[in-house]
Design an enzyme around this catalytic site. Structure first.
Site, PDB file in Angstrom:
ATOM      1  CG  ASN A 168      -1.600   1.327   1.440  1.00 37.23           C
ATOM      2  OD1 ASN A 168      -2.431   1.762   0.652  1.00 37.23           O
ATOM      3  ND2 ASN A 168      -1.237   2.017   2.514  1.00 37.23           N
ATOM      4  CG  MET A 217      -1.355  10.701  -0.770  1.00 37.82           C
ATOM      5  SD  MET A 217      -0.483   9.156  -1.150  1.00 37.82           S
ATOM      6  CE  MET A 217      -1.672   8.306  -2.161  1.00 37.82           C
ATOM      7  CE1 TYR A 249       0.164   7.548  -7.248  1.00 33.27           C
ATOM      8  CE2 TYR A 249      -1.573   7.627  -8.903  1.00 33.27           C
ATOM      9  CZ  TYR A 249      -1.128   7.239  -7.648  1.00 33.27           C
ATOM     10  OH  TYR A 249      -1.957   6.547  -6.813  1.00 33.27           O
ATOM     11  CD  GLU A 308     -14.717  11.274   0.844  1.00 31.05           C
ATOM     12  OE1 GLU A 308     -15.022  10.835   1.994  1.00 31.05           O
ATOM     13  OE2 GLU A 308     -15.537  11.856   0.120  1.00 31.05           O
ATOM     14  CB  THR A 309      -6.711   8.848   2.188  1.00 27.63           C
ATOM     15  OG1 THR A 309      -6.039   9.273   0.993  1.00 27.63           O
ATOM     16  CG2 THR A 309      -7.488   7.576   1.907  1.00 27.63           C
TER      17      THR A 309
END
Length: 247
Positions: A86, A188, A151, A185-186
């Site tokens: 992760n 990061m 990315y 929704e984190t």
């Protein structure tokens, strides 16, 4: 108790999707080794989760830290059954303006570091002839959007690495699958989600469910791929994206 008597390593296990996986997996009976660079949230998560949870601070890009994680996990639990890859980082900007160090950092964490740990875990799983690898990829490993070239590349390569593992190690009863979330929704994504107008546009035009994912929803997909319920699934790239890639 779908993971009873199984040991799971979760990278980036102190926050976000990693923490959601830790919480979900523990409820299913797993023993956990949480690994990450930020010591405080990692140890706080381990304390809150309680028994059979290790916090192992370290940097996935450093081989000595990866070796220490494997050593501690095997000493404490004796085996590694599941790896949830992760840990990751974002990087943005126009490709022609992307500095070398940003490109290197994104690829170093999202791909090379993941390789270093996966290689060590695979060696153990080959001896046991059993294991499940779950890689947190992204819809940007399936499609490309502007301003995130490094990315996009890192996640596209991760998807191919996952499938390569599935093909090579399937005969040894080792499975490898990648989960490809959309916007989650984190912490990061907090800065990006701060642009309310842009986010409403994305929900309206790119997400048929008209919302973004909760970390727990990604963890549910990871649990399925980690458990024996998915025993005949390997080499898959599973979008968990509210319909984004169907548009």
């Amino acid at each position: 108790m779908r993971l009873e008597n199984k040991t799971v390593i979760i990278t980036g296990g102190g926050t976000g999707i990693g923490l959601a996986c830790a919480e979900r997996f523990q409820k299913e009976g797993a023993r956990l080794a949480l690994f990450g660079r930020r010591k405080d949230p990692l140890e706080a998560a381990a304390r809150r989760l309680g028994a059979n949870v290790l916090a192992v601070p370290g940097d996935i890009t450093k081989e000595e830290d990866v070796d220490r994680l494997i050593e501690i996990t095997l000493k404490q639990f004796g085996q590694i059954d599941v790896l949830v890859n992760n840990a990751g980082t974002l990087g943005g900007g126009a490709l022609h303006e992307t500095p070398n160090d940003m490109w290197d950092q994104v690829l170093d964490i999202n791909l090379r570091g993941l390789f270093l740990l996966t290689r060590r875990v695979l060696a153990h799983m080959v001896e046991r002839k059993s294991g499940s690898l779950v890689h947190i990829s992204s819809i940007l490993g399936l499609v490309a959007v502007p301003q995130t070239g490094a990315y996009n590349v890192s996640k596209g390569a991760l998807n191919q690495l996952s499938r390569s593992i599935a093909v090579e190690y399937g005969p040894m009863n080792i499975r490898s699958n990648a989960v490809c979330p959309g916007m989650v929704e984190t912490d990061m994504t907090e800065e990006l989600r701060g642009n309310a107008e842009l986010m409403e546009d994305w929900k309206e035009h790119y997400y048929p469910l008209r919302r973004f994912a909760k970390a727990e929803e990604i963890a549910n997909a990871c649990l399925f791929l980690a458990s024996d319920e998915s025993s005949f699934i390997t080499g898959t790239l599973l979008p968990v994206d509210g319909g984004f890639t169907a548009m």
